[in-house]
Scaffold this motif. Structure first.
Motif, short mmCIF file in Angstrom:
data_model
loop_
_atom_site.label_atom_id
_atom_site.label_comp_id
_atom_site.label_asym_id
_atom_site.label_seq_id
_atom_site.Cartn_x
_atom_site.Cartn_y
_atom_site.Cartn_z
N LEU A 44 9.82 5.89 -4.94
CA LEU A 44 9.25 4.81 -4.12
C LEU A 44 9.28 5.19 -2.64
CD1 LEU A 44 10.74 1.66 -5.89
CD2 LEU A 44 8.32 2.27 -5.76
N ASN A 45 10.36 5.83 -2.21
CA ASN A 45 10.44 6.29 -0.82
C ASN A 45 9.28 7.23 -0.49
OD1 ASN A 45 12.74 4.91 -0.10
ND2 ASN A 45 14.15 6.57 -0.66
N VAL A 47 6.30 7.32 -1.87
CA VAL A 47 5.05 6.56 -1.74
C VAL A 47 5.02 5.84 -0.39
CG1 VAL A 47 3.53 4.85 -2.76
CG2 VAL A 47 5.02 6.18 -4.22
N SER A 48 6.12 5.23 -0.01
CA SER A 48 6.19 4.54 1.29
C SER A 48 5.81 5.48 2.43
CB SER A 48 7.60 4.05 1.59
OG SER A 48 7.94 2.96 0.83
N SER A 49 6.39 6.67 2.42
CA SER A 49 6.10 7.63 3.50
C SER A 49 4.62 7.97 3.51
CB SER A 49 6.89 8.92 3.28
OG SER A 49 8.25 8.69 3.47
N ILE A 51 2.11 6.14 2.38
CA ILE A 51 1.33 5.00 2.85
C ILE A 51 1.45 4.86 4.37
CG2 ILE A 51 1.07 2.48 2.73
CD1 ILE A 51 1.94 2.64 -0.21
N LEU A 52 2.67 5.07 4.87
CA LEU A 52 2.85 4.99 6.33
C LEU A 52 2.01 6.05 7.03
CD1 LEU A 52 4.37 3.65 8.71
CD2 LEU A 52 6.02 5.50 8.57
N GLU A 53 1.99 7.25 6.45
CA GLU A 53 1.21 8.33 7.06
C GLU A 53 -0.27 7.94 7.15
OE1 GLU A 53 1.58 12.00 4.98
OE2 GLU A 53 0.84 13.20 6.66
N HIS A 55 -1.48 4.97 7.18
CA HIS A 55 -1.57 3.85 8.12
C HIS A 55 -1.60 4.36 9.56
CE1 HIS A 55 -1.00 -0.15 9.71
NE2 HIS A 55 0.13 0.20 10.28
N LEU A 56 -0.72 5.30 9.86
CA LEU A 56 -0.67 5.84 11.22
C LEU A 56 -2.00 6.50 11.59
CD1 LEU A 56 2.89 7.47 11.08
CD2 LEU A 56 2.23 5.54 12.52
N ILE A 79 5.80 -0.87 12.86
CA ILE A 79 6.34 0.45 12.50
C ILE A 79 7.85 0.47 12.70
CG2 ILE A 79 6.28 2.92 13.04
CD1 ILE A 79 3.34 2.47 13.82
N VAL A 82 9.44 -1.46 9.73
CA VAL A 82 9.58 -0.78 8.43
C VAL A 82 10.56 0.40 8.53
CG1 VAL A 82 7.39 -1.55 7.43
CG2 VAL A 82 7.46 0.62 8.69
N PHE A 83 10.63 1.01 9.72
CA PHE A 83 11.61 2.09 9.92
C PHE A 83 13.02 1.51 9.79
CE2 PHE A 83 14.40 4.46 12.90
CZ PHE A 83 14.27 5.73 12.39
N ALA A 86 13.74 0.83 6.30
CA ALA A 86 13.92 2.10 5.56
C ALA A 86 15.37 2.56 5.67
CB ALA A 86 12.99 3.18 6.10
#
Lengths: 89, 89, 89, 89
Positions: A44-45, A47-49, A51-53, A55-56, A79, A82-83, A86
């Protein structure tokens, strides 16, 4: 495209989680269950990274290059949030 | 009994994860997806803790009160390992 | 200004860590030491978030509004990287 | 013995943290500071695991093999608590 990739990963994780549920139903050894739960979390971590990438490289660039200061602040605040989270999960 | 509780929680988490997949399919806002993934992880952490608690109060007590030193060492080593991994995911 | 705030927090954390060292020297109860180490980590997480927030509101805005695409990509990649690591520590 | 090892590691981490403070004082690049803070946290996680391992192999064995049920419960509860917190920091 990137969306498809996240989706595929999430569906794999769903399969993994179903496996964990089966383990508990079949009374698997506790530590093995915990290890599989931790593996699900690691996935899951990732996928989060990802998705964040995405998004950025899309929304965030648009917002920061745009004229709406409020929107810019909102996007950057999210940002940090969510950081922050995290670090906690 | 405790097993049922973990099982119920895991099934709720499975529903939550399905919801996240639907969000991605429907092109939800990235940050909202990340937040939901983090909520799933927080819920998984709670199940892990619960399973560990059950494990400590059953297998670990049995092993430590037993005569098999190897088994005792094995059981204690596993706890350090999942603790170590808990720090990482 | 924000820098001063991070600095002050880090110095407080240094004092906290010295306290942990003293606890170990004085043979404090293991679990109390672990709890204090975890408190130090929680405080470090807060400083990280704060530093990231400052970074987003300065360097990142400058880079994204600038003309150098390479620099823009570099700055965004770094954010994903520290987010990724935040999930691991 | 193991105590000495934890102590040595903690003192190394103290040195590392002083380095981070110096970086902030000298206005180092934010992302580099965050990375160093995350490295400090990873090192703290290792010490925690080590201290927990020692604890399991001493106090926990003694408590579980002892006759005091209350003490046994207390000791096991603490392990779940630090595991729980490990998931959060």
């Amino acid at each position: 495209m990137e969306n498809d990739n996240s989706l595929r990963r999430l569906k794999t994780i769903e399969g993994h989680l179903k496996g964990v549920i089966r383990m508990v139903e079949e009374d698997a050894y506790c530590i093995d269950v915990i290890r599989q739960i931790q593996a699900v979390e690691a996935a899951l971590n990732k996928v989060s990274s990802q998705i964040l990438e995405n998004h950025l490289n899309s929304c965030v660039i648009t917002a920061i290059q745009g004229d709406d200061q409020k929107e810019r602040e909102r996007v950057l605040k999210e940002i940090t949030e969510v950081f922050d989270m995290a670090n906690k999960v």
